[in-house]
Design a protein around this motif. Structure first.
Motif, PDB file in Angstrom:
ATOM      1  N   PRO A  36      11.563  18.271 -13.232  1.00  0.00           N
ATOM      2  CA  PRO A  36      12.370  17.049 -13.293  1.00  0.00           C
ATOM      3  C   PRO A  36      11.425  15.890 -13.535  1.00  0.00           C
ATOM      4  N   GLY A  37      11.801  14.967 -14.422  1.00  0.00           N
ATOM      5  CA  GLY A  37      10.873  13.919 -14.811  1.00  0.00           C
ATOM      6  C   GLY A  37      11.440  12.521 -14.724  1.00  0.00           C
ATOM      7  N   GLY A  38      10.604  11.580 -15.103  1.00  0.00           N
ATOM      8  CA  GLY A  38      10.883  10.163 -14.924  1.00  0.00           C
ATOM      9  C   GLY A  38       9.975   9.660 -13.816  1.00  0.00           C
ATOM     10  N   LYS A  39       9.478   8.432 -13.948  1.00  0.00           N
ATOM     11  CA  LYS A  39       8.435   7.961 -13.035  1.00  0.00           C
ATOM     12  C   LYS A  39       8.883   7.944 -11.575  1.00  0.00           C
ATOM     13  N   GLY A  40      10.104   7.470 -11.308  1.00  0.00           N
ATOM     14  CA  GLY A  40      10.575   7.468  -9.930  1.00  0.00           C
ATOM     15  C   GLY A  40      10.771   8.867  -9.384  1.00  0.00           C
ATOM     16  N   VAL A  41      11.280   9.764 -10.232  1.00  0.00           N
ATOM     17  CA  VAL A  41      11.437  11.160  -9.826  1.00  0.00           C
ATOM     18  C   VAL A  41      10.079  11.744  -9.449  1.00  0.00           C
ATOM     19  N   ASN A  42       9.046  11.441 -10.251  1.00  0.00           N
ATOM     20  CA  ASN A  42       7.714  11.948  -9.943  1.00  0.00           C
ATOM     21  C   ASN A  42       7.180  11.391  -8.625  1.00  0.00           C
ATOM     22  N   VAL A  43       7.488  10.126  -8.341  1.00  0.00           N
ATOM     23  CA  VAL A  43       7.079   9.562  -7.053  1.00  0.00           C
ATOM     24  C   VAL A  43       7.737  10.337  -5.918  1.00  0.00           C
ATOM     25  N   SER A  44       9.036  10.613  -6.039  1.00  0.00           N
ATOM     26  CA  SER A  44       9.723  11.402  -5.007  1.00  0.00           C
ATOM     27  C   SER A  44       9.102  12.786  -4.865  1.00  0.00           C
ATOM     28  N   ARG A  45       8.769  13.410  -5.988  1.00  0.00           N
ATOM     29  CA  ARG A  45       8.157  14.742  -5.949  1.00  0.00           C
ATOM     30  C   ARG A  45       6.802  14.699  -5.249  1.00  0.00           C
ATOM     31  N   ALA A  46       6.024  13.651  -5.501  1.00  0.00           N
ATOM     32  CA  ALA A  46       4.721  13.522  -4.858  1.00  0.00           C
ATOM     33  C   ALA A  46       4.864  13.239  -3.365  1.00  0.00           C
ATOM     34  N   VAL A  47       5.843  12.419  -3.007  1.00  0.00           N
ATOM     35  CA  VAL A  47       6.091  12.130  -1.590  1.00  0.00           C
ATOM     36  C   VAL A  47       6.506  13.413  -0.862  1.00  0.00           C
ATOM     37  N   ALA A  48       7.406  14.176  -1.492  1.00  0.00           N
ATOM     38  CA  ALA A  48       7.857  15.429  -0.882  1.00  0.00           C
ATOM     39  C   ALA A  48       6.718  16.427  -0.772  1.00  0.00           C
ATOM     40  N   ALA A  49       5.852  16.481  -1.787  1.00  0.00           N
ATOM     41  CA  ALA A  49       4.710  17.403  -1.747  1.00  0.00           C
ATOM     42  C   ALA A  49       3.766  17.065  -0.610  1.00  0.00           C
TER      43      ALA A  49
END
Length: 315
Positions: free
Chosen positions: A35-48
């Motif tokens: 899943p992509g898009g800058k905000g989505v990536n921020v959420s993915r990094a926070v979850a990681a």
């Protein structure tokens, strides 16, 4: 909790290839779908990193459904705003030498009611959020002032805003005083209308953005590291990278690291650099987990090397 807003999300497919030969068949050695898009990536990094996050985003069609499913698989709560258009699908080609070629689709055109529904969803979901990270380009149908409206509404609700966008949308939002903006060197040069050749040039440009309304500026300078300019002064940080595998989402991972660590001061800057350095050494848009981080390798100083030439000058 960190809430993210991604007005133009995407389904990102990354292929690892030995090299590109235009007009020929290129056989991939690896692939990822994220899943992509800058905000989505921020959420993915926070979850990681093991922290709570919520992603607010407009989704449409089969690609949108797949984005929601992939985020759910990663344990990320999604507040989806249905739109008539189909969520875009992007392609990235990562060569063995670290060169990255991206093909980004334009995405759907949002209607006026859809744009308003997205704003309302942020307001409904923002209770209890420590930060709201508003990230990425605006889709067709949204005026550059849309982010400014979002920052104003979020501040009225008592939320802190981190903004990662560029061009007219960034300049329009500055008048609403976002708590932190996160441009890269090229976006910083575009915002001030001149090239940046040294670290000092970047610092001066960041100071100008503060003069236009940003409370703090966290600027990524590529291989040179990052700077943080806020009311307390200026900090410079960097970390060694053994080999760049893909820089897709590295800036988003860096912003996540900054916000996870509180979103202000040198400690947060060090976290940002550690997350960014870890991300570029992972395939595709994979996000680092705690075992990937090397915080001890980050060098941070208030003695900023103003005369140091940028390895990648911004034009």
């Amino acid at each position: 909790m960190i809430l993210t807003v991604t007005p133009n999300p995407s389904l990102d497919r990354t292929y690892e290839v030995p090299g590109l030969d235009r007009g020929e068949i290129v056989r991939a050695t690896g692939e990822r779908v994220d899943p992509g898009g800058k905000g989505v990536n921020v959420s993915r990094a926070v979850a990681a990193a093991g922290a709570p996050t919520l992603a607010v985003l407009p989704l449409g069609g089969a690609p949108g459904a797949l984005v929601a499913g992939l985020l759910d698989d990663q344990g990320i709560k999604v507040a989806a705003v249905p739109v008539a258009g189909e969520t875009r699908a992007n392609i990235a080609l990562a060569e063995a030498d670290g060169t990255l070629t991206k093909i980004n689709a334009p995405g759907p055109e949002l209607t006026g009611p859809e744009a308003e529904a997205l704003l309302e969803s942020v307001g409904e979901e923002s209770a209890g959020a420590d930060w709201i990270a508003c990230c990425g380009s605006l889709p067709r149908g949204l005026e550059p002032s849309w982010y400014a409206a979002l920052v104003a509404r979020a501040h009225a609700a008592g939320a802190r805003i981190a903004l990662d966008t560029s061009g007219p949308a960034l300049l329009a939002a500055l008048r609403e005083h976002p708590d932190v903006v996160k441009p890269n060197a090229e976006e910083l040069a575009e915002a001030v209308g001149r090239p940046l050749a040294t670290v000092g040039d970047a610092v001066k440009a960041a100071e100008e953005l503060r003069g236009l309304g940003a409370a703090a500026v966290l600027a990524s300078l590529g291989a040179d590291g990052q700077i943080l300019v806020d009311a307390s002064g200026t900090w410079f940080a960097s970390a060694p990278v053994d080999a760049v595998r893909s820089n897709v989402g590295a800036g988003d991972s860096s912003l996540a690291g900054f916000l996870i660590a509180g979103g202000e001061g040198p400690t947060a800057l060090a976290s940002a650099v550690a997350h960014g350095a870890a991300a570029v050494q992972l395939p595709g848009s994979a996000m680092p987990t705690p075992e990937h981080l090397r915080p001890e390798a980050v060098t941070i100083t208030a003695e900023v090397p103003l005369d140091r030439p940028l390895k990648e000058p911004a034009t």
